[in-house]
Write a protein that holds these residues in place. Sequence first.
Motif, PDB file in Angstrom:
ATOM      1  N   THR A   9       0.825  -1.223   0.000  1.00 50.75           N
ATOM      2  CA  THR A   9       0.000   0.000   0.000  1.00 50.75           C
ATOM      3  C   THR A   9       0.857   1.269   0.000  1.00 50.75           C
ATOM      4  N   GLY A  10       2.173   1.117   0.038  1.00 53.38           N
ATOM      5  CA  GLY A  10       3.053   2.287   0.174  1.00 53.38           C
ATOM      6  C   GLY A  10       3.350   2.967  -1.162  1.00 53.38           C
ATOM      7  N   GLN A  11       4.076   4.078  -1.092  1.00 49.12           N
ATOM      8  CA  GLN A  11       4.436   4.838  -2.306  1.00 49.12           C
ATOM      9  C   GLN A  11       5.211   3.963  -3.283  1.00 49.12           C
ATOM     10  N   GLY A  13       5.842   0.566  -3.013  1.00 51.44           N
ATOM     11  CA  GLY A  13       5.179  -0.718  -3.250  1.00 51.44           C
ATOM     12  C   GLY A  13       4.114  -0.599  -4.330  1.00 51.44           C
ATOM     13  N   SER A  70       8.541   1.356   8.374  1.00 55.86           N
ATOM     14  CA  SER A  70       7.774   2.109   9.370  1.00 55.86           C
ATOM     15  C   SER A  70       8.683   3.174   9.993  1.00 55.86           C
ATOM     16  N   ILE A  78      10.499  -2.981  13.633  1.00 60.46           N
ATOM     17  CA  ILE A  78      10.069  -3.389  12.286  1.00 60.46           C
ATOM     18  C   ILE A  78      11.245  -3.435  11.305  1.00 60.46           C
ATOM     19  N   SER A 100      17.049   1.132  -0.062  1.00 61.22           N
ATOM     20  CA  SER A 100      17.541   1.891   1.083  1.00 61.22           C
ATOM     21  C   SER A 100      17.693   3.356   0.666  1.00 61.22           C
ATOM     22  N   ILE A 101      18.394   4.130   1.458  1.00 67.72           N
ATOM     23  CA  ILE A 101      18.392   5.582   1.253  1.00 67.72           C
ATOM     24  C   ILE A 101      19.823   6.121   1.225  1.00 67.72           C
ATOM     25  N   TYR A 111      15.612   6.756  12.070  1.00 66.55           N
ATOM     26  CA  TYR A 111      15.135   5.849  11.010  1.00 66.55           C
ATOM     27  C   TYR A 111      16.302   5.399  10.128  1.00 66.55           C
ATOM     28  N   LYS A 115      17.856   1.778   9.227  1.00 68.50           N
ATOM     29  CA  LYS A 115      17.991   1.318   7.836  1.00 68.50           C
ATOM     30  C   LYS A 115      19.417   0.776   7.630  1.00 68.50           C
ATOM     31  N   ALA A 134      18.345   4.875  -2.778  1.00 67.40           N
ATOM     32  CA  ALA A 134      17.829   5.948  -3.636  1.00 67.40           C
ATOM     33  C   ALA A 134      17.800   7.249  -2.832  1.00 67.40           C
ATOM     34  N   THR A 135      17.680   8.345  -3.546  1.00 69.80           N
ATOM     35  CA  THR A 135      17.437   9.623  -2.867  1.00 69.80           C
ATOM     36  C   THR A 135      15.932   9.736  -2.575  1.00 69.80           C
ATOM     37  N   GLN A 136      15.537  10.797  -1.890  1.00 66.06           N
ATOM     38  CA  GLN A 136      14.114  10.975  -1.538  1.00 66.06           C
ATOM     39  C   GLN A 136      13.260  11.071  -2.811  1.00 66.06           C
ATOM     40  N   PHE A 140       7.513  12.413  -1.847  1.00 64.66           N
ATOM     41  CA  PHE A 140       7.772  12.418  -0.406  1.00 64.66           C
ATOM     42  C   PHE A 140       8.121  13.829   0.074  1.00 64.66           C
TER      43      PHE A 140
HETATM   44  N1  LIG Z   1      10.030   7.825   0.684  1.00 65.51           N
HETATM   45  C1  LIG Z   1      11.208   8.102   0.131  1.00 65.51           C
HETATM   46  O1  LIG Z   1      11.489   9.247  -0.276  1.00 65.51           O
HETATM   47  C2  LIG Z   1      12.245   7.007  -0.016  1.00 65.51           C
HETATM   48  C3  LIG Z   1      13.453   7.282  -0.676  1.00 65.51           C
HETATM   49  C4  LIG Z   1      14.398   6.266  -0.845  1.00 65.51           C
HETATM   50  C5  LIG Z   1      14.142   4.994  -0.338  1.00 65.51           C
HETATM   51  N2  LIG Z   1      12.966   4.762   0.324  1.00 65.51           N
HETATM   52  C6  LIG Z   1      12.743   3.405   0.860  1.00 65.51           C
HETATM   53  O2  LIG Z   1      11.711   2.801   0.084  1.00 65.51           O
HETATM   54  C7  LIG Z   1      10.953   1.895   0.909  1.00 65.51           C
HETATM   55  C8  LIG Z   1       9.481   2.222   0.793  1.00 65.51           C
HETATM   56  O3  LIG Z   1       9.257   3.546   1.252  1.00 65.51           O
HETATM   57  P1  LIG Z   1       7.848   4.263   1.015  1.00 65.51           P
HETATM   58  O4  LIG Z   1       8.102   5.725   1.099  1.00 65.51           O
HETATM   59  O5  LIG Z   1       7.168   3.678  -0.167  1.00 65.51           O
HETATM   60  O6  LIG Z   1       7.065   3.828   2.338  1.00 65.51           O
HETATM   61  P2  LIG Z   1       5.534   4.087   2.693  1.00 65.51           P
HETATM   62  O7  LIG Z   1       4.838   4.818   1.618  1.00 65.51           O
HETATM   63  O8  LIG Z   1       5.513   4.655   4.078  1.00 65.51           O
HETATM   64  O9  LIG Z   1       4.926   2.604   2.738  1.00 65.51           O
HETATM   65  C9  LIG Z   1       5.253   1.740   3.769  1.00 65.51           C
HETATM   66  C10 LIG Z   1       4.568   0.388   3.544  1.00 65.51           C
HETATM   67  O10 LIG Z   1       4.924  -0.470   4.624  1.00 65.51           O
HETATM   68  C11 LIG Z   1       3.758  -1.093   5.125  1.00 65.51           C
HETATM   69  N3  LIG Z   1       3.898  -1.334   6.552  1.00 65.51           N
HETATM   70  C12 LIG Z   1       4.069  -0.427   7.543  1.00 65.51           C
HETATM   71  N4  LIG Z   1       4.117  -1.045   8.728  1.00 65.51           N
HETATM   72  C13 LIG Z   1       3.982  -2.374   8.476  1.00 65.51           C
HETATM   73  C14 LIG Z   1       3.942  -3.523   9.303  1.00 65.51           C
HETATM   74  N5  LIG Z   1       4.027  -3.454  10.636  1.00 65.51           N
HETATM   75  N6  LIG Z   1       3.794  -4.732   8.718  1.00 65.51           N
HETATM   76  C15 LIG Z   1       3.666  -4.841   7.363  1.00 65.51           C
HETATM   77  N7  LIG Z   1       3.696  -3.779   6.534  1.00 65.51           N
HETATM   78  C16 LIG Z   1       3.843  -2.565   7.091  1.00 65.51           C
HETATM   79  C17 LIG Z   1       2.630  -0.105   4.835  1.00 65.51           C
HETATM   80  O11 LIG Z   1       1.406  -0.779   4.638  1.00 65.51           O
HETATM   81  P3  LIG Z   1       0.305  -1.042   5.769  1.00 65.51           P
HETATM   82  O12 LIG Z   1       0.279   0.174   6.637  1.00 65.51           O
HETATM   83  O13 LIG Z   1      -0.942  -1.257   4.967  1.00 65.51           O
HETATM   84  O14 LIG Z   1       0.749  -2.277   6.466  1.00 65.51           O
HETATM   85  C18 LIG Z   1       3.053   0.465   3.494  1.00 65.51           C
HETATM   86  O15 LIG Z   1       2.584  -0.352   2.454  1.00 65.51           O
HETATM   87  C19 LIG Z   1      11.527   2.055   2.325  1.00 65.51           C
HETATM   88  O16 LIG Z   1      12.462   1.032   2.559  1.00 65.51           O
HETATM   89  C20 LIG Z   1      12.220   3.400   2.293  1.00 65.51           C
HETATM   90  O17 LIG Z   1      13.273   3.488   3.210  1.00 65.51           O
HETATM   91  C21 LIG Z   1      12.007   5.714   0.483  1.00 65.51           C
END
Ligand SMILES: NC(=O)c1ccc[n+]([C@@H]2O[C@H](COP(=O)([O-])OP(=O)(O)OC[C@H]3O[C@@H](n4cnc5c(N)ncnc54)[C@H](OP(=O)(O)O)[C@@H]3O)[C@@H](O)[C@H]2O)c1
Length: 255
Positions: A9-11, A13, A70, A78, A100-101, A111, A115, A134-136, A140
């Motif tokens: 459900t995440g960005q 995913g 999380s 987590i 990862s980041i 956080y 990671k 990746a970068t942000q 986000f």
């Molecule tokens: N955001 C950024 O700018 C960015 C940049 C570079 C790398 N990343 C990395 O990319 C990955 C994804 O990031 P994102 O921004 O897409 O995250 P996100 O939008 O916050 O999504 C997080 C996902 O994790 C699930 N989740 C949370 N708690 C959980 C639990 N206890 N059990 C099972 N599932 C759980 C959530 O679904 P439910 O709540 O439905 O369980 C949701 O689908 C991460 O590893 C992050 O470090 C992110």
Amino acid sequence: MKILVTGSTGQLGSAVLHQLKDRKCSVIMTSRRKPLCGGDFDWIYSDMLSGQGLEEASKDVDVVIHTATSPMKKTKEIEVAGLSNFLSKLTHIKHFIYPSIVGIEDIPFKYYKYKYEAEELLKQSPIPYTIVRATQFHSFVDSLFLSKTLLKGYFIPGNIKFQTVDVGEFANHLINLTDKGPQGKTAEFAGPKIMTLREMADLKIGINNKPSRIYNFSLPGGLYKALLDGKNTNPMQNVGTVTFEDYLRKKVTER
Ligand SMILES: NC(=O)c1ccc[n+]([C@@H]2O[C@H](COP(=O)([O-])OP(=O)(O)OC[C@H]3O[C@@H](n4cnc5c(N)ncnc54)[C@H](OP(=O)(O)O)[C@@H]3O)[C@@H](O)[C@H]2O)c1
């Protein structure tokens, strides 16, 4: 090939799942909430905290794209303990892909510390892996800093820097890694351009054509300093092609 996408459900995913619809592979998705974007893919409830559902979700799976995360709640449990428990159920897996980041060891933020610990855990596990930082994401930074105005203005730490990347491009990169096989810790995936947050805000104001003031503030502390210094950027790996401007313009046309 059967692929399990956690965090469905995440960005990231949902971007991965969206693109997997065009591929000839079997896909299973998992999260606590049921995703709306999953089309015909099977979904299994799982919780990275308790471990519930993880064994069932990973049955007969070849590749895991682990986007569950999380950042705010029970983070250590987590990101690190939850991952360790998950890995213990994945001895049959051929490839575990961990997004990862950029800069996590140089930016003092809890956080990011976890990671980094998760990366180390994965490196020491017997499971073949790829760690790709990746970068942000554009979305986000936009939603964290530029989604709300107060007194018709943005209150932002305008001098900090980002090299934001398109989440869809990164998702595509992760999917391509499923064909390449385990790479260990691989090259970083950074956006096309480094910008200050103030420049990003100016761009948004111009594109939305909604005049707003920018109230710039500084902050004490190491996190602010690290982002001022651009520790979250990697100009050598500016492989993303979709700019923050492209992202904003697309958002306007989709309204
Ligand atoms: N955001 C950024 O700018 C960015 C940049 C570079 C790398 N990343 C990395 O990319 C990955 C994804 O990031 P994102 O921004 O897409 O995250 P996100 O939008 O916050 O999504 C997080 C996902 O994790 C699930 N989740 C949370 N708690 C959980 C639990 N206890 N059990 C099972 N599932 C759980 C959530 O679904 P439910 O709540 O439905 O369980 C949701 O689908 C991460 O590893 C992050 O470090 C992110």
